[in-house]
Structure formats: C-alpha cells, structure tokens
Enzyme design. Structure first.
Site, PDB file in Angstrom:
ATOM      1  N   ASP A   1       0.826  -1.202   0.000  1.00 38.22           N
ATOM      2  CA  ASP A   1       0.000   0.000   0.000  1.00 38.22           C
ATOM      3  C   ASP A   1       0.865   1.258   0.000  1.00 38.22           C
ATOM      4  O   ASP A   1       1.931   1.268  -0.596  1.00 38.22           O
ATOM      5  CB  ASP A   1      -0.947  -0.042   1.205  1.00 38.22           C
ATOM      6  CG  ASP A   1      -2.258   0.649   0.918  1.00 38.22           C
ATOM      7  OD1 ASP A   1      -2.251   1.883   0.756  1.00 38.22           O
ATOM      8  OD2 ASP A   1      -3.300  -0.027   0.843  1.00 38.22           O
TER       9      ASP A   1
ATOM     10  N   HIS B   1      -3.839   5.005   4.201  1.00 34.47           N
ATOM     11  CA  HIS B   1      -4.532   3.776   3.826  1.00 34.47           C
ATOM     12  C   HIS B   1      -3.819   2.525   4.339  1.00 34.47           C
ATOM     13  O   HIS B   1      -4.438   1.651   4.964  1.00 34.47           O
ATOM     14  CB  HIS B   1      -4.611   3.799   2.294  1.00 34.47           C
ATOM     15  CG  HIS B   1      -5.564   2.853   1.682  1.00 34.47           C
ATOM     16  ND1 HIS B   1      -5.149   1.737   1.007  1.00 34.47           N
ATOM     17  CD2 HIS B   1      -6.895   2.863   1.614  1.00 34.47           C
ATOM     18  CE1 HIS B   1      -6.208   1.108   0.531  1.00 34.47           C
ATOM     19  NE2 HIS B   1      -7.280   1.771   0.887  1.00 34.47           N
TER      20      HIS B   1
ATOM     21  N   SER C   1     -11.503  -2.079   0.588  1.00 36.68           N
ATOM     22  CA  SER C   1     -10.205  -1.867   1.225  1.00 36.68           C
ATOM     23  C   SER C   1     -10.158  -2.409   2.627  1.00 36.68           C
ATOM     24  O   SER C   1      -9.127  -2.854   3.086  1.00 36.68           O
ATOM     25  CB  SER C   1      -9.949  -0.368   1.364  1.00 36.68           C
ATOM     26  OG  SER C   1      -9.237   0.101   0.292  1.00 36.68           O
TER      27      SER C   1
END
Ligand SMILES: *[C@@H]1O[C@H](CO)[C@@H](O)[C@H](O)[C@H]1NC(C)=O
Ligand SMILES: *[C@@H]1O[C@H](CO)[C@@H](O)[C@H](O)[C@H]1NC(C)=O
Ligand SMILES: *[C@@H]1O[C@H](CO)[C@@H](O)[C@H](O)[C@H]1NC(C)=O
Ligand SMILES: [Ca+2]
Ligand SMILES: [Ca+2]
Length: 543
Positions: free
Chosen positions: A171, A212, A386
């Site tokens: 990520d 994230h 996600s």
C-alpha cells in the site's frame, strides 16, 4: 494485441477470463502510455555483469527486481521522468547487448486505493478503548446484533491469534511507530519500493493522503489489551508494509511488491487495483504475472505465497470485478464486502472470481470499520473493500497458525468450505454441483474464522494441480446487434486423456478476444455441466 499492452485502438478488447469454482475476466485500456525513466532488464550472468552493462549505457543498476532472478531495475537519470514518448538515446542501444535477454521501459499504471472518502457488551475483555465498538468482532452480543458472526473470538478461544504468521500490506506505507503497531511490526516484512529503501514510513501531508496502509495494517495486527486504540484480528501476528502506491506504479513496482521477501512473508494483502470506472480492463503485466506465479510455486518454501485482494469499489459505476486482472487471477483470493445489515454495499462489484466476503461499511448509517490511523490515532470510519481484504488476511493468518502446512490452494479450499451465505442479501444465491452456495456478490459467503481454524487443523493437502488446456478453432465469429452467440465453445474437460481428464474442477481460466467499442454492451456467461451459470462479464447500460 498483447495482453500486457495498455495502448488501445478504439474498439479492441482482449479478454482473459478466470474462474475459481466461479469465474471472472479482464481486458486492457484506452489510454496514452506514460513512460518513466525506469527500465526492467533481464541479464544472465549475475549482478556484476548487470552492473557492467548498466554503467556502459549510463544507467544505474538499482538491484534485482524483488525475487525475480536475473531481472534488474535500471534507472536512467538523464531521461525525463514522465514522457508520452518512449526513450530514444544512445542508452537505448543497450537492447543490442547480447547478454540483455529482455528490456522494458516502465510505463505508469493507474492504481486506485479501494477506500472512499466519508466525512455493547462483549464476552472477551480487552482494555483497548475501541474494543467495545468493534461490532464485527463480537456482533452476536451487540444491542443491535449483526445476524452472522465471523466467529473471530471463537478462533481466539481455540488458541489462535496469528503467532508466527507474517502479513504484509502492499500500500502507501505503514506507520511503524504507531503505538498499536510497533509491537507487532516486522522490518523483514517491510520495505519502501517508492523510496527504494527499507523504511516503509508513510509520507505525511496535510490531507493524510497516505493513511490507507496504516489503516489496513491495524485491522490485521493491532496489539490487543494494551489500553490503546483497537484489536487486530490476528493480534499476535507480525505485520509489515510495502510502500508502493505513493509514486508511479509500474509493472516493476508491482512485481517487486508481490515478490517481496517470499520466504519470510506468508500473506500479502492488497487493497488497490485498476480504476473502478466501469470502462477499464486491466491487469498484471509480464513481470507481475511472473511474480505471482513464482510466489505460488516457490514462496513460503514451496507452499505458496497467499495473496489477498480487495474485489473493487466500482459498484456505483457498474464496474465488474472480472475486468480487474488482479482480483480475477487464480493466484489471488478476492474478497468482497457486506454491510452490518447483510445488505449489498453501494460500492460492491459483482463477479464470479470473488471467493468470499467480510464485513465493511454500507450506507451512511451503517457502522464502519475501526482501526489504527495515521499520526498515532485510531479511526472508526475505514470503508470499502479496502477494509475487507485485510480482515480476510487476518482470518487467514489464524488458519495458517492452526496449520502452517496449508498450501496456497488449500487456503482457497478451506475458505470455500467454511464461508456461509448467512443473512447476506443477494438474489443470485445458488447451490453448485459441489454443494456450496455461491453468489456473484459474495462468492461463497461470509468468512468464518472459527470454522476455518477447525477445518485447517484437520486438513489434508489437496492433490497436485493438473491443468487441462483446450482451445477453439480460432474461427472469427460476428456478434450481431441485440443477439447472442450460444455455445461459443463447449469444453471437453480433456475427456480424451485417460490420465488427466477433469474429475474435480478447481479453477477455470478463459481467454477470449473480442473487438468492440463498448465494454458495457457485452455479456459473457459460462455454464457448468450441472448448469451453474457464471457471468464472466456483465453488460451495463451506462459504461
Ligand atoms: C473519520 O475518522 C477520523 C479519525 O477518527 C476523523 O478525524 C474524521 O473526522 C472522520 N471522518 C468522518 C467523515 O467521520
Ligand atoms: C486485559 O488486561 C486486563 C488487565 O488490564 C486483564 O484483566 C484482562 O484479563 C486482559 N484480557 C485478556 C483477554 O487477556
Ligand atoms: C443486459 O442485457 C440484457 C439482454 O439484452 C438486458 O435484458 C439487460 O437489461 C441488460 N442489463 C443491463 C444492466 O443493461
Ligand atoms: Ca490496542
Ligand atoms: Ca473494479
């Protein structure tokens, strides 16, 4: 047109369809190529030889590409960083070197993170402040209980908390100094592909763009009972991060990431992919395809790396996850989401390659996912598929602790056998010939951690994989407007081969080439001998 190629004349679609007891597809994209000043080069003869050739043509040899032997990452600083023209200087004569077996200037690929912007009593006693509100961990004891439990506490009670299992998040980095992550942080499962060093710390900016990865990491392995923030599903697992989304994403960047330290990392979790716009068809290019294949063949000392993938957030654009070659691959475990209520979330993408589902956000009034956040904080609004992929990675970590000898295929079988339709709302649930309920929205249903560890404990490794390959006569067929071609191909299952005819079907990969200007006009189906119909591509009126 080659499949890795992203250039596109109007109207040409290449389909590669994959199905894992289920099905899926992909195709490439109409977009201008953007060339970087990075090259992937295959050179036999070892590192010194690669170095010699690099300096001869003015490149810097940055090193081997992940775990891909003989593949090197070359950088040419005198080439402009992003260009729509491929580079043509004296350095381009490198391709004429006899030792250079293959070379490719890396092009920028568009990769989108799969979250979206949003502005009780329990039976286990943890002192973490967010524990009481982590509804998806103990939903049966809530005042408004969700009706199906992923039985995570049940797996914990059987003694599985992820010990000795290593998970990495591919990520935008991981905040390794976060008080809820530092205890389980594993430097050997971490690196920075964007910055080309070993430290995956995210880049900080005012909008916290790079939050994230840290959010996904906490779902897997936030420390339990440390009076801080949240509790990870595999709260004793080791957690790392590969920082690879904060920069140009190229085939090489992806290949380095999915092949990072494959003898140490057990599970890779990825919550990103091509644009979920309902028009794109894109997937792994050659290096990444090879990295996936090497991973399942050689990773985890031959048991196979486990790749967990978010199925995509393009529901509103009627995107179909079969057009995403990452979720669609038989080497990845593609995970969908359901809301607390069991209703279909607005972002959900349907397709036949989805293997299973975990909880995530739904409507604005539905509860969201609680996890670690950038700047040593916690958040209670992590969303989208996600949030679902890391949850699945955490549950798989519990199963691998219960049986570390599960192969990559065993993991898929255990998921298929233990996931449940429960209260998940879909109008296409059907029971296939193997007796499993399956849906294009949710795959085989909601994951069940306790059932998985129990199944893993007693699991016997599946027999060796056999591939049965058949091809059509390659005859060109025309699809007339508003009509269908029935029975484009009827597979024989290698019935003429006494030793290798298909007895038990695990995955199906379908390659189809179609030339057509608009993806949304097309629908493709595959029907099993027992009549289970899988949609490989869905038509839609608005894309
Ligand atoms: C999401 O959570 C973060 C951290 O708790 C908070 O700062 C932010 O305001 C929240 N956003 C919304 C839309 O609730
Ligand atoms: C968490 O820590 C508290 C002490 O702060 C202890 O009483 C409790 O049993 C611990 N919970 C678990 C599940 O170990
Ligand atoms: C897909 O095509 C079928 C057959 O033409 C049609 O009935 C259906 O409404 C279409 N679906 C969408 C979402 O456009
Ligand atoms: Ca904690
Ligand atoms: Ca998608």
């Amino acid at each position: 047109m080659g499949w890795g190629s992203r250039c596109c004349c109007p109207g040409r679609l290449d389909l590669l369809c994959v199905l894992a007891l289920l099905w899926g597809c992909l195709l490439p994209v109409c977009r201008t190529r953007v060339y970087t000043n990075h090259w992937a080069v295959k050179i036999a003869g070892g590192f010194p030889e690669a170095d010699r050739i690099a300096s001869k043509y003015g490149f810097i040899n940055i090193g081997q590409i992940g775990a891909l032997k003989d593949y090197y990452h070359f950088h040419h600083s005198r080439t402009i960083k992003r260009s729509v023209l491929s580079s043509r200087g004296t350095h381009s004569f490198i391709s004429m070197e006899p030792k250079v077996e293959w070379i490719q200037q890396q092009v920028v690929k568009k990769r989108t993170k799969r979250d979206y912007d949003l502005s009780r009593t329990q039976s286990t006693y943890f002192n973490d402040p967010k524990w009481p509100s982590m509804w998806y961990m103990h939903c049966s004891d809530n005042t408004h209980p969700c009706q199906s439990d992923m039985n995570i506490e049940g797996a914990w009670k059987r003694g599985y908390t992820g010990k000795n299992i290593v998970v990495t998040i591919l990520d935008d980095g991981i905040e390794r100094t976060h008080p809820d992550l530092m205890q389980n942080y594993d430097a050997l499962a971490s690196c920075d592909v964007n910055g080309n060093d070993l430290d995956p710390m995210p880049r900080y900016d005012a909008s916290n763009e790079n939050k994230h990865g840290t959010r996904c990491a906490g779902e897997v392995a936030a420390t339990a009972n440390n009076s801080h923030c949240t509790v990870g599903i595999a709260f004793n697992a080791k957690i790392g991060g590969v920082r690879m989304l904060d920069g140009d994403v190229t085939d090489m960047v992806e290949a380095k990431s999915v092949s990072f330290n494959p003898q140490h990392v057990h599970i890779y979790s990825a919550s990103w992919g091509p644009d979920d716009d309902g028009k794109t068809v894109d997937g792994p290019a050659p290096l990444t395809r090879q990295a996936f294949e090497n991973g399942v063949r050689m990773g985890r000392r031959g048991l196979g790396s486990v790749f967990v993938w978010a199925s995509g957030n393009g529901g509103r654009s009627k995107d179909h996850c079969s057009c995403d070659g990452y979720t669609n691959s038989i080497y990845t475990i593609s995970i969908s989401s359901t809301a607390e209520s069991g209703k279909k979330p607005w972002y959900l993408e349907e397709c036949s390659s989805t293997l299973a589902t975990t909880y995530s956000s739904g409507e604005s009034y539905d509860k969201k996912i609680i996890t670690t956040d950038l700047r040593q904080r916690c958040t209670d609004n992590h969303t989208g598929t996600s949030a679902s992929a890391p949850m699945a990675a955490g549950i798989i970590a519990l199963a691998l602790e219960a049986n570390p000898f599960l192969t990559w295929r065993d993991v898929q079988h255990v998921i298929v056998r233990t996931s449940r339709a429960g209260h998940l709302n879909a109008n296409d649930w059907k029971t296939n010939a193997a007796g499993f309920k399956v849906s294009h929205l949710y795959g085989f249903g909601l994951m069940d951690a306790e059932a998985m560890v129990m199944e893993a404990e007693k699991w016997t490794t599946v027999p060796q994989q056999h591939a049965c390959v058949e091809s059509t006569d390659r005859q060109i067929k025309t699809i007339r407007p508003n009509s269908a071609i029935r029975s484009i191909y009827k597979a024989l299952g290698c019935s003429d081969n006494a030793n290798h005819y298909v007895k038990y079907l695990e995955h199906v990969v379908v390659r189809i080439t179609i030339t057509h200007p608009r993806r949304g006009d097309l629908a493709i189906y595959l029907t099993s001998p027992s009549g289970t119909r899988s949609q490989l591509l869905a038509n839609s009126s608005d894309s």
